[in-house]
Design a protein around this motif. Sequence first.
Motif, PDB file in Angstrom:
ATOM      1  N   ARG A 207      -5.671  11.166  -1.536  1.00 42.98           N
ATOM      2  CA  ARG A 207      -5.588   9.636  -2.068  1.00 42.98           C
ATOM      3  C   ARG A 207      -7.225   9.138  -2.216  1.00 42.98           C
ATOM      4  NH1 ARG A 207      -1.475  11.395  -2.450  1.00 42.98           N
ATOM      5  NH2 ARG A 207       0.448  10.900  -1.460  1.00 42.98           N
ATOM      6  N   THR A 208      -6.985   8.232  -3.338  1.00 41.15           N
ATOM      7  CA  THR A 208      -7.974   7.567  -3.991  1.00 41.15           C
ATOM      8  C   THR A 208      -8.606   6.479  -3.211  1.00 41.15           C
ATOM      9  OG1 THR A 208      -6.618   6.692  -5.592  1.00 41.15           O
ATOM     10  CG2 THR A 208      -7.660   8.757  -6.148  1.00 41.15           C
ATOM     11  N   SER A 209      -7.773   5.777  -2.395  1.00 40.22           N
ATOM     12  CA  SER A 209      -8.230   4.734  -1.617  1.00 40.22           C
ATOM     13  C   SER A 209      -7.763   4.888   0.113  1.00 40.22           C
ATOM     14  CB  SER A 209      -7.568   3.442  -2.289  1.00 40.22           C
ATOM     15  OG  SER A 209      -6.412   3.288  -1.822  1.00 40.22           O
ATOM     16  N   PHE A 210      -8.601   3.904   0.926  1.00 40.92           N
ATOM     17  CA  PHE A 210      -8.351   4.141   2.119  1.00 40.92           C
ATOM     18  C   PHE A 210      -6.819   3.611   2.436  1.00 40.92           C
ATOM     19  CE2 PHE A 210     -12.998   4.217   3.029  1.00 40.92           C
ATOM     20  CZ  PHE A 210     -13.102   5.686   3.262  1.00 40.92           C
ATOM     21  N   SER A 211      -6.396   2.557   1.662  1.00 39.35           N
ATOM     22  CA  SER A 211      -5.003   2.147   2.053  1.00 39.35           C
ATOM     23  C   SER A 211      -3.997   3.003   1.607  1.00 39.35           C
ATOM     24  CB  SER A 211      -4.955   0.694   1.036  1.00 39.35           C
ATOM     25  OG  SER A 211      -4.936   1.116  -0.318  1.00 39.35           O
ATOM     26  N   GLN A 212      -4.062   3.943   0.431  1.00 40.75           N
ATOM     27  CA  GLN A 212      -3.130   4.972   0.303  1.00 40.75           C
ATOM     28  C   GLN A 212      -3.120   5.924   1.391  1.00 40.75           C
ATOM     29  OE1 GLN A 212      -4.575   5.982  -3.683  1.00 40.75           O
ATOM     30  NE2 GLN A 212      -3.017   4.789  -4.800  1.00 40.75           N
ATOM     31  N   PHE A 213      -4.605   6.266   1.636  1.00 42.31           N
ATOM     32  CA  PHE A 213      -4.648   7.290   2.809  1.00 42.31           C
ATOM     33  C   PHE A 213      -4.102   6.986   3.865  1.00 42.31           C
ATOM     34  CE2 PHE A 213      -7.642   9.205   5.856  1.00 42.31           C
ATOM     35  CZ  PHE A 213      -7.153  10.535   5.758  1.00 42.31           C
ATOM     36  N   TYR A 214      -3.983   5.578   4.401  1.00 40.76           N
ATOM     37  CA  TYR A 214      -3.356   5.071   5.568  1.00 40.76           C
ATOM     38  C   TYR A 214      -1.907   5.323   5.639  1.00 40.76           C
ATOM     39  CZ  TYR A 214      -1.721   2.084   9.183  1.00 40.76           C
ATOM     40  OH  TYR A 214      -0.820   1.339  10.425  1.00 40.76           O
ATOM     41  N   LYS A 215      -1.146   5.055   4.198  1.00 40.39           N
ATOM     42  CA  LYS A 215       0.035   5.353   4.111  1.00 40.39           C
ATOM     43  C   LYS A 215       0.444   6.636   4.265  1.00 40.39           C
ATOM     44  CE  LYS A 215       0.706   1.319   1.320  1.00 40.39           C
ATOM     45  NZ  LYS A 215       0.937   0.657  -0.053  1.00 40.39           N
ATOM     46  N   GLN A 216      -0.272   7.475   3.562  1.00 38.52           N
ATOM     47  CA  GLN A 216      -0.096   8.900   3.828  1.00 38.52           C
ATOM     48  C   GLN A 216       0.084   9.418   5.305  1.00 38.52           C
ATOM     49  OE1 GLN A 216      -2.902  11.740   2.174  1.00 38.52           O
ATOM     50  NE2 GLN A 216      -1.322  12.673   1.190  1.00 38.52           N
ATOM     51  N   LEU A 217      -1.143   9.110   6.072  1.00 34.55           N
ATOM     52  CA  LEU A 217      -1.370   9.446   7.488  1.00 34.55           C
ATOM     53  C   LEU A 217      -0.077   9.132   8.385  1.00 34.55           C
ATOM     54  CD1 LEU A 217      -2.975  11.776   8.317  1.00 34.55           C
ATOM     55  CD2 LEU A 217      -3.648  10.873   6.293  1.00 34.55           C
ATOM     56  N   HIS A 218       0.173   7.790   8.334  1.00 31.39           N
ATOM     57  CA  HIS A 218       1.400   7.213   8.895  1.00 31.39           C
ATOM     58  C   HIS A 218       2.494   8.058   8.649  1.00 31.39           C
ATOM     59  CE1 HIS A 218       4.357   4.310   9.926  1.00 31.39           C
ATOM     60  NE2 HIS A 218       3.537   3.937  10.783  1.00 31.39           N
ATOM     61  N   PHE A 219       2.710   8.438   7.497  1.00 26.39           N
ATOM     62  CA  PHE A 219       4.025   9.194   7.240  1.00 26.39           C
ATOM     63  C   PHE A 219       3.773  10.728   7.731  1.00 26.39           C
ATOM     64  CE2 PHE A 219       6.113  12.263   4.316  1.00 26.39           C
ATOM     65  CZ  PHE A 219       7.337  11.394   3.951  1.00 26.39           C
ATOM     66  N   PHE A 220       2.599  11.245   7.829  1.00 23.19           N
ATOM     67  CA  PHE A 220       2.338  12.676   8.506  1.00 23.19           C
ATOM     68  C   PHE A 220       2.577  12.516   9.829  1.00 23.19           C
ATOM     69  CE2 PHE A 220      -0.882  14.263   5.305  1.00 23.19           C
ATOM     70  CZ  PHE A 220       0.000  14.543   4.123  1.00 23.19           C
TER      71      PHE A 220
END
Length: 322
Positions: A207-220
Motif C-alpha cells: 500500500r502507498t499510504s498508512f491508511s490503506q495499510f491499516y485497512k489491509q492489515l485489519h482485513f488480514f
Amino acid sequence: MFFSIIIPLYNRPQEIDELLNTLTQQTYMQFEVLVIEDGSVNDAKAIVDKYTNLLDVKYFLKPNEGQGFARNYGFERAKGDYFVIFDSDCLIPKDYLEIVRDYLFEHKLDAYGGPDAAHQSFTPVQKAISYAMTSPFTTGGIRGNKKHVGQFHPRSFNMGVSREAWEKVGGFILTRLGEDIEYSIRIHENGFKIGLIPEAKVFHKRRTSFSQFYKQLHFFGRARINIYKHFPSELKLVHFFPAIFTCGVIFTILINIIYWPLAFVCNFLMLVYFMLIFFHSWQVNKSLKVAFLSIIAAFIQLFAYGLGFMQDLFKRVVLKQR
C-alpha cells in the motif's frame, strides 16, 4: 519448463504496466502471461495491448468475483507446466523465472512461495511498510523466512503451483479472506510438496499510504479467523501476538490515566520494543526517515491485525455468527 504467469487485476492499470515491463526483462523467456481483468471499471486493455509484441500476453475481461476466482479463470486457460501467481502491485527481478526454474529442477516442489522486498524506487512509506511486513520484530518475519513456524504456506503475491497439483486439488474455493493459505493447506493435505524458494523474491509495493495499510492489515486479521473456521489446527500461538500487542496498547493507555507508577513499566517496555524496530530498520534500510516511519508501520501492522483478529474471533467463534 514452461510457465504461465497469472495476474488478477481490478482497477489498477498503472500497476500492470509496471509489472509487465519487468517481465519483458526476464532472463528466462519460456512463459506466457494471462491478465485477468476482474470486472474493472478502469480497465487496462490498452496498456496490455502495448506488450503484445514483447510478451506472449493474453488479456481476459470477466465479471467481478474476487481475486481467488479470477486466478481460477486463468488456471483454466493456462498452457504452462507451472502456474505462477503475482499480485498486480509487484515488480519482478529479471532473474526470477531463471531462479525458479533452476530450483525446481534441483528440488521437486509441487507448489512454492517466495519472499518480498522493497525496491529502491519505493517511497519511504512503502519501504517502511515492506520492513514491517518482513521484519523479525513483527509477525511479518514468518512470511518469507527460512525458519518459518510449522508448514510453510505460500502467499498469493508470489506463489507457484504445478499443473499436476492443480489438476488434482482444483483451484481456490475462497475468493478472499485468506484464500491463498486455505489453498496451500489443501495442496499439502493432498500429499503434494510445498516449499520456500528463498532467492525467488519480488518487489511488493503493498500500500502507498498508512491508511490503506491499516485497512489491509485489519482485513488480514479477519482472514486468519476465516482460515481457522476451515482448519482449526492452523491457528498457532504466533497468530495471537498482534492481538496481545493491541490489548497491551489499550491497557497502557488506560493505566497511564488510572495509575501512573505501573504505567512507567508499560511505557518503558513499549519504548524498548520500538527502539529495537528503529535501529534494526535503520541498519536494513540505511535511512533515518525510513527507520522512523517503520515504527509507525509496525504499530499499524500489529494494531490493525490485532483488531481485525479479535473482531472476527468474537463474532464468528464466540457468537458463532456466519
